[in-house]
Design a protein around this motif. Structure first.
Motif, PDB file in Angstrom:
ATOM      1  N   GLU A 301       0.602  -0.922   0.002  1.00 37.74           N
ATOM      2  CA  GLU A 301      -0.447   0.401  -0.006  1.00 37.74           C
ATOM      3  C   GLU A 301       0.837   1.191  -0.386  1.00 37.74           C
ATOM      4  O   GLU A 301       1.897   0.952   0.540  1.00 37.74           O
ATOM      5  N   GLN A 349     -12.316   4.624   1.996  1.00 33.64           N
ATOM      6  CA  GLN A 349     -13.190   3.491   1.961  1.00 33.64           C
ATOM      7  C   GLN A 349     -14.050   3.738   0.592  1.00 33.64           C
ATOM      8  O   GLN A 349     -13.893   1.472   0.919  1.00 33.64           O
ATOM      9  N   HIS A 351     -11.966   3.703  -1.127  1.00 30.63           N
ATOM     10  CA  HIS A 351     -11.088   3.143  -2.192  1.00 30.63           C
ATOM     11  C   HIS A 351     -10.796   2.060  -1.195  1.00 30.63           C
ATOM     12  O   HIS A 351      -8.949   1.801  -1.880  1.00 30.63           O
ATOM     13  N   GLN A 352     -10.913   1.156  -0.710  1.00 32.13           N
ATOM     14  CA  GLN A 352     -11.122  -0.254  -0.191  1.00 32.13           C
ATOM     15  C   GLN A 352      -9.514   0.292   0.596  1.00 32.13           C
ATOM     16  O   GLN A 352      -8.439  -0.122   1.360  1.00 32.13           O
ATOM     17  N   GLY A 353      -9.192   1.938   1.117  1.00 28.04           N
ATOM     18  CA  GLY A 353      -7.696   2.061   2.165  1.00 28.04           C
ATOM     19  C   GLY A 353      -8.983   2.311   3.365  1.00 28.04           C
ATOM     20  O   GLY A 353      -9.862   2.221   3.415  1.00 28.04           O
ATOM     21  N   ARG A 354      -7.859   3.252   4.311  1.00 26.90           N
ATOM     22  CA  ARG A 354      -8.133   3.227   5.385  1.00 26.90           C
ATOM     23  C   ARG A 354      -7.401   5.028   6.186  1.00 26.90           C
ATOM     24  O   ARG A 354      -6.994   5.335   5.015  1.00 26.90           O
ATOM     25  N   PRO A 372      -4.189   0.911  -1.401  1.00 25.73           N
ATOM     26  CA  PRO A 372      -3.911  -0.302  -1.748  1.00 25.73           C
ATOM     27  C   PRO A 372      -2.975   0.324  -3.268  1.00 25.73           C
ATOM     28  O   PRO A 372      -3.511   1.398  -3.712  1.00 25.73           O
TER      29      PRO A 372
END
Length: 380
Positions: A301, A349, A351-354, A372
């Motif tokens: 990431e 979120q 983007h499937q991120g944090r 990611p």
């Protein structure tokens, strides 16, 4: 997500232990918590400590009988509304039921008890208790929603009034300059136009934030992924905010690789970085702010970190600030609606991120956006 079903407390009062054991075995069930007492005094102590859906009282007890206990319950605010069911082994000819109803009972049962009737009556009162609890919770939520609405409208009015007043005053000043017999000062007019543009951008951004909140809540936050250079995007945001940092005396620096290509919505990612940087300037106390872009190869990431040296955030607030209209303690004097971090996390979120925060009170905060990396290309 629906809230869990509230547990219902039931109080059994009888001076004989064997009666308590038998009655508890009869009415025990999931979501029910049974309390027992062998005297009126013990029962009152329990009722002052716990809310009860129902109290089942034996009539004939030494020291304080069931009727006397009921009278005391009806005279105490905390226990006044607890439904009472009396139980008696005495014959019907003594007419205890009439006295029981006069004492405020909702039902009267004679021994030997009918198991089916007892279970049915207890279920009715447990259901009524849960409905009351749910109604009270709904009322609390409604009151909170109304308070949030009022606070929101107040904040909107405040946030829009300042730039609108500024634009209005600038327009009045330009009107005066244009009506003067002297030729207007072109340089001064240009500065006024620039100030107007900044205020208008501020209002547009405020409206965009409100629209993004609505989109996020309905799952319609638009994400258009494409390959882009995260390092170049961070550089562009820093350059755009540099003037604001200079005006407040904040030293703003960027540490980033020459290039870092990822897949995502470049506009939305820049929106997150802008929100984080704007917050760092607002809450950083005028101290240096550092933006870092890098890779975590072990997690596959990329990340963007924005670190300030401001007031910091208490541990209890570190999740709350990501909710709508929430702000850290001590931020009342700082402009803002409390939407930026909520929107930023929703974008992360999507983007499937944090989006996470690390902070110590008095030592500043670091917000970290993790995204990611694209999957490695498969060999031909």
């Amino acid at each position: 997500m629906s809230s869990p079903t509230p547990e219902a407390n039931i109080l059994l009062v009888d001076d004989l232990q064997e009666n308590l054991i038998a009655l508890e075995a009869l009415i025990r069930g999931p979501g029910r918590r049974i309390f027992t007492a062998r005297s009126g005094d013990d029962a009152l102590s329990l009722m002052l400590e716990h809310p009860f859906a129902l109290a089942i009282l034996d009539v004939q007890m030494p020291s304080m009988n069931g009727f006397e206990l009921a009278e005391l319950m009806r005279g105490t605010e905390r226990t006044r509304t607890i439904p009472i069911v009396f139980v008696s082994a005495a014959g019907r000819e003594l007419n205890y039921a009439f006295q029981g109803y006069e004492s405020g009972a909702v039902d009267f049962l004679y021994k030997p008890l009918d198991p089916h009737a007892v279970r049915s009556k207890v279920s009715v009162f447990v259901d009524l208790f849960r409905q009351r609890q749910e109604l009270q919770e709904a009322q609390v939520q409604l009151q909170r929603a109304v308070a949030m609405r009022d606070d929101f409208m107040s904040m909107i009015a405040h946030e829009l009034r300042n730039p609108l007043n500024s634009v209005y005053l600038q327009a009045q000043l330009r009107r005066k300059m244009l009506s003067s017999p002297k030729a207007p000062d072109t340089q001064a007019m240009q500065k006024m136009v620039e100030r107007d543009e900044r205020q208008i951008r501020s209002m547009v951004r405020l409206l965009d934030d409100m629209l993004d909140v609505s989109r996020a809540r309905t799952g319609k936050l638009a994400i258009v992924p494409a390959e882009f250079d995260l390092a170049a995007s961070a550089q562009a945001v820093v350059e755009a905010i540099q003037e604001q940092a200079n005006a407040t005396g904040v030293q703003l620096t960027l540490a980033a690789p020459e290039s870092l290509r990822i897949v995502g919505d470049e506009f939305r990612i820049e929106q997150v970085i802008t929100n984080l940087l704007t917050n760092a300037l607002r809450y950083g106390g005028g101290k240096p702010v550092v933006v870092t872009v890098g890779l975590r190869d072990d997690l596959r990431e990329a990340f963007v970190s924005v670190r300030d040296q401001g007031m910091g955030i208490a541990p209890a607030d570190q999740e709350r600030i990501f909710e709508q209209f929430e702000r850290t303690e001590g931020a009342a004097q700082v402009a803002g609606l409390g939407l930026g971090l909520y929107i930023a996390r929703q974008i992360a979120q999507a983007h499937q991120g944090r989006l996470e925060v690390r902070s110590t009170v008095g030592q500043g905060s670091e917000f970290i956006l993790s995204l990611p990396l694209p999957a490695p290309a498969s060999p031909a």
